[in-house]
Design an enzyme around this catalytic site. Structure first.
Site, PDB file in Angstrom:
ATOM      1  N   ASP A 104      -5.898   9.753   9.823  1.00 26.79           N
ATOM      2  CA  ASP A 104      -4.646   9.172  10.276  1.00 26.79           C
ATOM      3  C   ASP A 104      -4.204   9.720  11.618  1.00 26.79           C
ATOM      4  O   ASP A 104      -4.397  10.898  11.925  1.00 26.79           O
ATOM      5  CB  ASP A 104      -3.547   9.423   9.238  1.00 26.79           C
ATOM      6  CG  ASP A 104      -3.715   8.522   8.025  1.00 26.79           C
ATOM      7  OD1 ASP A 104      -3.697   7.295   8.215  1.00 26.79           O
ATOM      8  OD2 ASP A 104      -3.898   9.049   6.910  1.00 26.79           O
ATOM      9  N   GLU A 114       0.871  -1.177   0.000  1.00 26.16           N
ATOM     10  CA  GLU A 114       0.000   0.000   0.000  1.00 26.16           C
ATOM     11  C   GLU A 114       0.899   1.214   0.000  1.00 26.16           C
ATOM     12  O   GLU A 114       1.695   1.406   0.920  1.00 26.16           O
ATOM     13  CB  GLU A 114      -0.840   0.045   1.281  1.00 26.16           C
ATOM     14  CG  GLU A 114      -2.220  -0.523   1.153  1.00 26.16           C
ATOM     15  CD  GLU A 114      -2.996  -0.333   2.457  1.00 26.16           C
ATOM     16  OE1 GLU A 114      -2.874   0.739   3.076  1.00 26.16           O
ATOM     17  OE2 GLU A 114      -3.683  -1.271   2.859  1.00 26.16           O
TER      18      GLU A 114
END
Lengths: 413, 272
Positions: free
Chosen positions: B61, B50
């Protein structure tokens, strides 16, 4: 064949079922938040249809916020502008006095509405982002009123620039969390509020402070703030027996502006100007998303954003912390694109000048946000005939800004 | 459809283990250092990569990946660099699936067709877009599907039975189960909760299911690997890059090898 029926084409029926205002709005959030957003939409629809909800909202606005606030004819400002205008020019200026609300700005209208929704959803904790601290203070206030636990996310730079409001929030029982990520201003406090929310969705309600974010926030914030326009409309009809010719309001996210504009959108004779913060100038650092941005996706909605060619968000600048945001509510993006509302940039120094002008001529110290709208009115009124009428939304009072203004003017306090 | 992703998941399944999916941010700490880090992931035993597209406002995040985003942007990473890194990776590693992960605005700023074309040209196999839920699929999904790039959907602890069909409608490549209601790199989900969630997801889809968010150690990876088709590790690797910067590759490889070894010895409970 039956005749084609043309339905009345209302500008007040947005957004659609998916929260889109034309090409703007929508629900661009992480999957974790989607179920809550959908539930909020359902609860809001039910609340809207419930007369008891509306009655409680109206009663709190009356007895707690102090509504209706006046629509005031600013005669000395009007005369001063006429004196400098060509003969027969110089529109009559009214001020909608949102700064007289409890907590000193329009923000409280929305916070009361959202706190009622939070209670309806059984949430006992609320969070909010704040720039200047006005929305933080308003949220902390309603949290106290409703007995809810309250956390306010505020950029570390803003915590420093807005110490009095930080102390107010603490007095009101809220926890103020300084945000150090990114540029440590409003957009970053919104990022951190979203990060907290996604981790605490089960018991926490996010009271978004402006008419932006994922659907249904832009719609419900607008609806709660529409009390401004509804009152102004009735007050103008009573004072002058007719509708105003023009509305002027400052636009950061744009909740006070959409609150004033929305009840007038279907009256074509009423022109509207949203005032963006042009900071140091559109060719330098500014916060004018419509004048200097393009469509993009941030904080749950598609709207005009200040960004570079790669879609990275660029830092906004305005002397007014409340306008210091690189985006704008999606309904404004739509109203801009269809041309129903004109948006006009006003620079820091112009706002500073009008901050002082209104203080001296009317004895009203406006918030720096509102001073942007006053500056626009000072430019536009002298170009209109003297029998025209303008309403300026005085969205907040300037007490919070006296340190910033003194600093900008080089005055030691 | 036979493609790199399905081939790799099938190969792992045949070995009786879960696929190891590793995340790093493109251009962290800078574009020049990224190829060696990507090679270290593969050498350490990562099955699927990824690659994060940096964004100024990564609001899903936690601090580790947020800092990685800011390091990358701070060193001048542009979108064209991300695609160049992907294309170079594809040349060096023709068989290893590569997923781009990021946020809607950098992906869509030049239009979804442009983005999809770039993905296809660079040999990107799939895209994970944090802030495009199924309700907004039209922004990105059709363009990716038109060029045969998977749009990977996410299911979370808040995705209930009523909502799951909405998430699965249009899902392809694999299903990403976000193990915790939260941001990356923070809390760790209880194994029992993951097991319960996976049972429901498996009943609803034949897609491979990968589990991520809060997976930091070989032990956790092994535990999840017993029940999932893939295990995603991100923040723990990004932390290593944060500590070692340009010199991170060997440390990354060593850590990934420990994850890979743990998965290899962790025999899957559900046989094929």
């Amino acid at each position: 064949m039956t005749d084609t029926v043309t339905l009345p084409n209302s500008l007040r029926s947005q957004p659609d079922d998916n929260g889109h205002f034309g090409a703007f709005g929508g629900r661009y959030v992480a999957e974790t938040l989607m179920p809550l957003i959908l539930e909020l939409e359902k609860v809001y629809k039910e609340a809207k249809a419930d007369p008891a909800f509306d009655a409680e909202f109206a009663e709190l606005l009356r007895t707690y916020v102090g509504r209706p606030n006046p629509l005031y004819y600013a005669e000395r400002l009007t005369q001063a502008l006429r004196a400098k205008a060509p003969a027969g020019k110089g529109a009559k200026i009214y001020l909608k006095r949102e700064e007289l609300n409890h907590t000193g700005a329009h923000k409280i209208n929305n916070c009361i509405g959202q706190a009622l929704l939070a209670r309806r959803m059984g949430k006992k904790k609320v969070i909010a982002e704040t720039g200047a601290g006005q929305h933080g203070v308003a949220t902390a206030t309603v949290a106290a009123l409703f007995g809810m636990e309250c956390k306010i996310f505020m950029g570390a730079k803003d915590v420093e620039r807005q110490k009095p409001n930080v102390f107010r929030m603490k007095l009101l029982g809220a926890e103020v969390i300084p945000v150090h990520s990114g540029s440590s201003t409003l957009k970053d406090s919104m990022n951190d509020a979203l990060r907290y929310w996604v981790s605490n969705v089960h018991d926490t309600f996010y009271i978004i402070g402006t008419a932006a974010g994922p659907h249904p926030y832009p719609e419900l914030v607008r609806d709660f703030q529409s009390i401004i326009g509804k009152e102004a409309r009735a007050q103008m009809l009573e004072a002058e027996g007719r509708l105003p010719d023009m509305l002027i309001a400052p636009v950061g996210g744009g909740s006070n502006a959409i609150g004033l504009f929305h009840p007038f959108l279907d009256d074509p004779e009423v022109a509207m100007i949203g005032v963006e913060a042009a900071g140091e100038g559109l060719d330098k650092k500014h916060a004018a998303s419509l004048a200097g941005g393009v469509s993009g996706i941030l904080h749950g909605n598609r709207t005009y954003l200040l960004q570079d060619e790669d879609g990275q968000i660029t830092e906004a600048h305005s002397i007014s912390a409340g306008l210091d945001y690189p985006g704008i509510g999606p309904e404004h993006s739509w109203l801009h694109e269809i041309g129903r509302v004109k948006y006009m940039p006003i620079k820091d120094d112009e706002a500073l000048e009008s901050f002082q002008t209104l203080s001296r001529l009317e004895g009203i110290i406006p918030a720096l946000e509102s001073a942007h709208a006053v500056a626009a009115a000072e430019q536009v009124a002298p170009t209109l005939d003297a029998d025209k009428i303008i309403i300026v939304n005085l969205s907040g009072r300037g007490d919070k800004d006296i340190f910033t203004v003194a600093d900008a003017l080089g005055v030691e306090m | 459809m036979t493609d790199r992703l399905s081939t790799r998941f099938a190969a792992c399944k045949a070995q009786g283990r879960a696929a190891l999916i590793t995340f790093v941010t493109a251009g962290d700490p800078d574009v020049a250092a990224t190829p060696a880090i990507l090679d270290a992931l593969v050498a350490g035993g990562a099955d699927i990569i990824e690659l994060g597209m940096p964004f100024t406002d990564p609001m899903a995040d936690g601090p580790a990946i947020e800092l990685a985003n800011l390091r990358s942007l701070g060193s001048g990473t542009k979108t064209k660099d991300v695609f160049a890194l992907a294309a170079d990776f594809r040349t060096r590693h023709p068989e290893t699936p590569l997923i781009l992960m990021g946020y809607a605005n950098p992906m869509l700023v030049r239009g979804s067709a442009w983005f999809a074309d770039q993905c296809q040209a660079a040999g990107v196999d799939g895209v994970i877009c944090v802030d495009i839920p199924p309700e907004e699929d039209a922004e990105l999904g059709p363009a990716l599907r038109a060029v045969g790039v998977h749009l990977v959907r996410l299911a979370t602890p808040t995705t209930d039975a009523a909502r799951l069909p909405t998430v699965l409608n249009g899902a392809s490549g694999f299903l990403y189960h976000v193990a915790v209601a939260g941001i990356t790199g923070k809390q760790q989900a209880a194994q029992a909760n993951i097991e319960m969630a996976l049972a429901k997801l498996k009943a609803a889809t034949d897609l491979p299911i990968a589990v991520g968010f809060g997976v930091r150690t070989p032990e956790q990876a092994a535990a999840i690997g017993r029940i999932a088709d893939g295990v995603v590790v991100g923040s723990a690797i990004v932390d290593i890059i944060g500590s070692h910067g340009d010199a991170a590759a060997p440390f990354v490889q060593e850590f990934v090898a420990s994850l890979s070894a743990a998965l290899a010895t962790s025999i899957r409970e559900t046989a094929a």
